[in-house]
Design a protein around this motif. Structure first.
Motif, PDB file in Angstrom:
ATOM      1  N   PHE A 274       0.871  -1.177   0.000  1.00 40.96           N
ATOM      2  CA  PHE A 274       0.000   0.000   0.000  1.00 40.96           C
ATOM      3  C   PHE A 274       0.909   1.228   0.000  1.00 40.96           C
ATOM      4  CE2 PHE A 274      -2.469  -3.102   2.686  1.00 40.96           C
ATOM      5  CZ  PHE A 274      -3.337  -3.473   1.675  1.00 40.96           C
ATOM      6  N   MET A 275       0.625   2.146  -0.890  1.00 42.36           N
ATOM      7  CA  MET A 275       1.387   3.407  -0.952  1.00 42.36           C
ATOM      8  C   MET A 275       0.391   4.552  -0.802  1.00 42.36           C
ATOM      9  SD  MET A 275       3.748   2.192  -4.145  1.00 42.36           S
ATOM     10  CE  MET A 275       2.340   1.320  -4.836  1.00 42.36           C
ATOM     11  N   GLY A 276       0.079   4.862   0.465  1.00 38.22           N
ATOM     12  CA  GLY A 276      -0.981   5.838   0.696  1.00 38.22           C
ATOM     13  C   GLY A 276      -2.315   5.238   0.275  1.00 38.22           C
ATOM     14  N   ASP A 277      -2.985   5.866  -0.688  1.00 37.72           N
ATOM     15  CA  ASP A 277      -4.247   5.337  -1.197  1.00 37.72           C
ATOM     16  C   ASP A 277      -4.032   4.404  -2.384  1.00 37.72           C
ATOM     17  OD1 ASP A 277      -3.355   7.697  -2.606  1.00 37.72           O
ATOM     18  OD2 ASP A 277      -5.198   7.568  -3.752  1.00 37.72           O
ATOM     19  N   ALA A 278      -2.802   4.231  -2.847  1.00 38.79           N
ATOM     20  CA  ALA A 278      -2.512   3.373  -3.996  1.00 38.79           C
ATOM     21  C   ALA A 278      -2.298   1.933  -3.531  1.00 38.79           C
ATOM     22  CB  ALA A 278      -1.277   3.873  -4.741  1.00 38.79           C
ATOM     23  N   VAL A 279      -2.715   0.990  -4.385  1.00 38.91           N
ATOM     24  CA  VAL A 279      -2.592  -0.431  -4.086  1.00 38.91           C
ATOM     25  C   VAL A 279      -1.890  -1.114  -5.254  1.00 38.91           C
ATOM     26  CG1 VAL A 279      -3.798  -2.555  -3.483  1.00 38.91           C
ATOM     27  CG2 VAL A 279      -4.743  -0.349  -2.771  1.00 38.91           C
ATOM     28  N   LEU A 280      -0.846  -1.895  -4.954  1.00 40.98           N
ATOM     29  CA  LEU A 280      -0.134  -2.676  -5.961  1.00 40.98           C
ATOM     30  C   LEU A 280      -0.387  -4.150  -5.689  1.00 40.98           C
ATOM     31  CD1 LEU A 280       1.809  -3.056  -8.306  1.00 40.98           C
ATOM     32  CD2 LEU A 280       3.717  -2.848  -6.698  1.00 40.98           C
ATOM     33  N   ILE A 281      -0.983  -4.822  -6.663  1.00 36.93           N
ATOM     34  CA  ILE A 281      -1.345  -6.237  -6.552  1.00 36.93           C
ATOM     35  C   ILE A 281      -0.857  -6.941  -7.809  1.00 36.93           C
ATOM     36  CG2 ILE A 281      -3.271  -7.870  -6.384  1.00 36.93           C
ATOM     37  CD1 ILE A 281      -4.875  -5.672  -4.991  1.00 36.93           C
ATOM     38  N   PHE A 282      -0.450  -8.195  -7.675  1.00 43.77           N
ATOM     39  CA  PHE A 282      -0.088  -8.941  -8.879  1.00 43.77           C
ATOM     40  C   PHE A 282      -0.507 -10.408  -8.761  1.00 43.77           C
ATOM     41  CE2 PHE A 282       3.725  -8.873  -6.192  1.00 43.77           C
ATOM     42  CZ  PHE A 282       4.071 -10.222  -6.129  1.00 43.77           C
ATOM     43  N   PHE A 283      -0.631 -11.042  -9.915  1.00 47.00           N
ATOM     44  CA  PHE A 283      -0.992 -12.453 -10.026  1.00 47.00           C
ATOM     45  C   PHE A 283       0.147 -13.190 -10.729  1.00 47.00           C
ATOM     46  CE2 PHE A 283      -4.988 -10.396  -9.448  1.00 47.00           C
ATOM     47  CZ  PHE A 283      -5.884 -11.323  -8.935  1.00 47.00           C
ATOM     48  N   GLY A 284       0.443 -14.415 -10.262  1.00 46.86           N
ATOM     49  CA  GLY A 284       1.446 -15.239 -10.922  1.00 46.86           C
ATOM     50  C   GLY A 284       2.572 -15.701 -10.037  1.00 46.86           C
ATOM     51  N   ASP A 285       2.669 -15.198  -8.810  1.00 46.71           N
ATOM     52  CA  ASP A 285       3.710 -15.608  -7.885  1.00 46.71           C
ATOM     53  C   ASP A 285       3.284 -15.226  -6.461  1.00 46.71           C
ATOM     54  OD1 ASP A 285       6.712 -16.591  -7.965  1.00 46.71           O
ATOM     55  OD2 ASP A 285       6.591 -15.016  -6.438  1.00 46.71           O
ATOM     56  N   PRO A 286       3.532 -16.048  -5.443  1.00 49.99           N
ATOM     57  CA  PRO A 286       4.122 -17.379  -5.493  1.00 49.99           C
ATOM     58  C   PRO A 286       3.211 -18.436  -6.141  1.00 49.99           C
ATOM     59  CG  PRO A 286       4.195 -16.467  -3.259  1.00 49.99           C
ATOM     60  CD  PRO A 286       3.276 -15.609  -4.061  1.00 49.99           C
ATOM     61  N   ASN A 287       1.889 -18.207  -6.134  1.00 52.49           N
ATOM     62  CA  ASN A 287       0.951 -19.160  -6.709  1.00 52.49           C
ATOM     63  C   ASN A 287       0.467 -18.653  -8.053  1.00 52.49           C
ATOM     64  OD1 ASN A 287       1.158 -20.561  -4.257  1.00 52.49           O
ATOM     65  ND2 ASN A 287      -0.544 -19.442  -3.362  1.00 52.49           N
ATOM     66  N   SER A 288       0.231 -19.571  -8.969  1.00 50.38           N
ATOM     67  CA  SER A 288      -0.232 -19.183 -10.292  1.00 50.38           C
ATOM     68  C   SER A 288      -1.174 -20.246 -10.837  1.00 50.38           C
ATOM     69  CB  SER A 288       0.960 -19.003 -11.242  1.00 50.38           C
ATOM     70  OG  SER A 288       0.510 -18.727 -12.556  1.00 50.38           O
ATOM     71  N   GLN A 289      -2.190 -19.801 -11.586  1.00 51.60           N
ATOM     72  CA  GLN A 289      -3.109 -20.698 -12.268  1.00 51.60           C
ATOM     73  C   GLN A 289      -2.874 -20.674 -13.780  1.00 51.60           C
ATOM     74  OE1 GLN A 289      -7.000 -19.316 -11.042  1.00 51.60           O
ATOM     75  NE2 GLN A 289      -6.864 -20.351  -9.062  1.00 51.60           N
ATOM     76  N   GLY A 290      -1.701 -20.226 -14.189  1.00 48.10           N
ATOM     77  CA  GLY A 290      -1.404 -20.046 -15.600  1.00 48.10           C
ATOM     78  C   GLY A 290      -1.536 -18.587 -15.979  1.00 48.10           C
ATOM     79  N   GLU A 292      -2.810 -16.995 -18.557  1.00 50.78           N
ATOM     80  CA  GLU A 292      -4.119 -16.556 -19.052  1.00 50.78           C
ATOM     81  C   GLU A 292      -5.130 -16.443 -17.921  1.00 50.78           C
ATOM     82  OE1 GLU A 292      -7.596 -17.973 -22.233  1.00 50.78           O
ATOM     83  OE2 GLU A 292      -5.570 -18.830 -22.328  1.00 50.78           O
ATOM     84  N   GLN A 293      -5.203 -17.470 -17.079  1.00 52.14           N
ATOM     85  CA  GLN A 293      -6.171 -17.426 -15.985  1.00 52.14           C
ATOM     86  C   GLN A 293      -5.809 -16.350 -14.972  1.00 52.14           C
ATOM     87  OE1 GLN A 293      -9.110 -19.023 -15.781  1.00 52.14           O
ATOM     88  NE2 GLN A 293      -9.428 -17.717 -13.985  1.00 52.14           N
ATOM     89  N   ASP A 294      -4.521 -16.114 -14.759  1.00 53.73           N
ATOM     90  CA  ASP A 294      -4.113 -15.036 -13.853  1.00 53.73           C
ATOM     91  C   ASP A 294      -4.610 -13.686 -14.370  1.00 53.73           C
ATOM     92  OD1 ASP A 294      -2.852 -16.781 -12.156  1.00 53.73           O
ATOM     93  OD2 ASP A 294      -0.857 -16.484 -13.020  1.00 53.73           O
ATOM     94  N   ALA A 295      -4.506 -13.462 -15.695  1.00 52.28           N
ATOM     95  CA  ALA A 295      -4.978 -12.203 -16.275  1.00 52.28           C
ATOM     96  C   ALA A 295      -6.488 -12.066 -16.121  1.00 52.28           C
ATOM     97  CB  ALA A 295      -4.564 -12.118 -17.742  1.00 52.28           C
ATOM     98  N   LYS A 296      -7.219 -13.144 -16.366  1.00 47.40           N
ATOM     99  CA  LYS A 296      -8.676 -13.105 -16.233  1.00 47.40           C
ATOM    100  C   LYS A 296      -9.087 -12.849 -14.780  1.00 47.40           C
ATOM    101  CE  LYS A 296      -9.490 -16.216 -20.144  1.00 47.40           C
ATOM    102  NZ  LYS A 296      -9.955 -17.556 -20.575  1.00 47.40           N
ATOM    103  N   SER A 297      -8.403 -13.517 -13.846  1.00 45.94           N
ATOM    104  CA  SER A 297      -8.727 -13.299 -12.427  1.00 45.94           C
ATOM    105  C   SER A 297      -8.462 -11.864 -12.021  1.00 45.94           C
ATOM    106  CB  SER A 297      -7.901 -14.259 -11.559  1.00 45.94           C
ATOM    107  OG  SER A 297      -8.201 -15.603 -11.851  1.00 45.94           O
TER     108      SER A 297
END
Length: 479
Positions: A274-290, A292-297
């Motif tokens: 969290f950077m103040g009101d900003a939120v940084l989130i990512f998909f693909g690590d440590p767990n990943s569903q592939g 394409e599915q990470d992008a859709k999720s």
């Protein structure tokens, strides 16, 4: 008590003491038998052998423990003790009471050491061979099972009783000590788990779980992976912070971040920071569903956040706070993900062009808009309705960037079965989520909607096509 201190200090010391006690009882039985049975003095020669074997067994025990497991060592020593007992029984010519006492003592030792049935069977065969060999070659064949004299009877029974009582006392005392230790370690484990749960709130949930399972280590390392990165912030939050008191600002920010984090958790996303009101989130690590599915999720998570923000906005407006809106950017591409920093202080985060691209897309997004990159669009275009945007130039990104605006997800459902309604027009805003409505609340909702419908119809009758109220007969002026 000295015995308690001996047991608590080192269990092996009591094992040596208990063995010494058993050999001492056997030695006394042999001495009394030699002087009271009017037989040869051969039994007296066994006493020094018992002393020598006891001293030898101390070193043998330690050597075996370095080579084999504890259960194997117990079996080997039990075989040796049965052989010793067979020699003693041959010297006693199976005198009745001492024989019974020695056999019961061996059974007690075998049960306490949990000797297996195959070992017991082998020991029984060996003991018979040793007994008959000693009888034939050393002690001679005399009448077996002769009645014991009073001295032997008292010593044998008293020795057996002391051997078993002290052994049981050791077992009970040891169980008490182990129970205390188990309770202590249990309390410590609960304490450490509580600490770990508190510390886990400062790190991504997936990373903390990987470390607790032993799948990851807290050391400086990183890897290159294809991730989908999400970046969002609240539009106009900096200006808002200058008009609100700190307590109100903290309430709005924590309320917002709490709901957004819960949604991210539902989609198994990794909340980076969290950077103040900003939120940084990512998909693909440590767990990943592939990829394409990470992008859709990720895109589906963004839509859920946008819907949740509408509900929060209406609640905040009723509480007297200004209407707040968010902007979201999503990008898919290769990044370096891992631990960065120093050995004593590190952070699990991502570094790469697409991480910067997600932040730039968020800055370029309109209010309540989800702006995605071309790479993300290629993975999600079959499940989400996206509108192409004019290529834009972003700070730090070379060349024009093709972007897409995410509208909604293709659900394939008819309007009669959909559970989410979100309609906004001048003077009218309807947000309805039937998944959160209970069956008993339907009549009240229907009544409210019918009142609204009737009020709109009444207003329609009261005004003309231009929206001007119609005059009644009382309002007309006769000429």
């Amino acid at each position: 008590m000295p015995l308690d201190r001996l047991i608590d200090k080192e269990p092996r010391q009591f094992v040596y003491f208990h063995r010494l006690m058993g050999y001492a009882i056997l030695s006394l039985i042999l001495v009394i038998y030699a002087f009271t049975a009017y037989s040869s003095n051969y039994p007296l020669y066994i006493v020094p052998l018992l002393v020598l074997y006891y001293l030898f067994s101390l070193k043998l025990d330690k050597w075996l423990l370095r080579k084999y497991e504890a259960s194997t060592v117990k079996s080997i020593l039990f075989v040796n003790e049965v052989i010793i007992a067979s020699i003693v029984l041959a010297a006693l010519h199976l005198n009745l009471v001492p024989t019974i006492a020695i056999v019961f003592g061996l059974l007690y030792v075998g049960m306490n050491n949990k000797i297996s049935l195959p070992i017991v069977s082998l020991v029984g065969l060996i003991s018979l061979l040793v007994f008959y060999a000693c009888t034939y070659f050393i002690f001679g064949a005399e009448e077996y099972f002769e009645p014991s004299n009073p001295e032997l009877t008292v010593l044998s029974l008293l020795g057996l009783m002391m051997f078993i009582v002290i052994g049981n006392y050791y077992q009970n005392r040891r169980l008490t000590v182990l129970s205390r230790q188990r309770q202590y370690y249990h309390n410590q484990m609960i304490r450490y788990i509580a600490f770990a749960n508190q510390l886990s709130r400062y790190a991504p949930l997936q990373l903390w779980q990987s470390i607790m399972r032993g799948e990851a280590e807290a050391k400086i390392e990183y890897k290159r992976k294809k991730l989908t990165i999400f970046f969002s912030d609240i539009q106009g939050f900096t200006e808002l912070s200058e008009t609100l008191i700190p307590d109100d600002l903290a309430f709005l920010l924590n309320d917002y971040l709490s709901h957004m984090t819960d949604i991210a958790k539902q989609y198994e996303a990794t909340v980076d920071k969290f950077m103040g009101d900003a939120v940084l989130i990512f998909f693909g690590d440590p767990n990943s569903q592939g990829v394409e599915q990470d992008a859709k999720s990720c895109v589906e998570m963004a839509i859920a956040m946008r819907q949740q923000m509408k509900l929060l906005r209406e609640r905040w407006k009723k509480m007297g706070y200004p209407a707040l809106h968010i902007r979201m950017g999503i990008s898919t591409g290769y990044c370096h993900v891992g631990n960065y920093g120093a050995s004593h202080r590190m952070a699990y985060t991502i570094v790469g062009r697409d991480a910067n691209l997600a932040a730039r897309l968020q800055s370029a997004a309109e209010v309540d808009e989800i702006l995605i990159s071309e790479d993300t669009h290629q993975y999600v275009k079959n499940e989400f309705m996206c509108v192409p945007k004019v290529p834009i130039y972003l700070k730090g990104i070379q060349g024009p960037v093709k972007t897409w605006q995410v509208m909604e997800k293709y659900t394939g459902k008819k309007s009669e079965t959909q559970k989410w309604f979100d309609f906004e027009y001048k003077g009218f805003h309807l947000v309805l989520n039937l998944e959160e409505v209970q069956n008993y609340e339907y009549p009240e909702l229907v009544e409210i909607l019918e009142k609204m419908t009737q009020r709109i119809k009444t207003q329609q009758k009261m005004t003309n096509a231009q929206g001007i109220p119609r005059l009644t007969l009382d309002d007309e002026v006769s000429k």
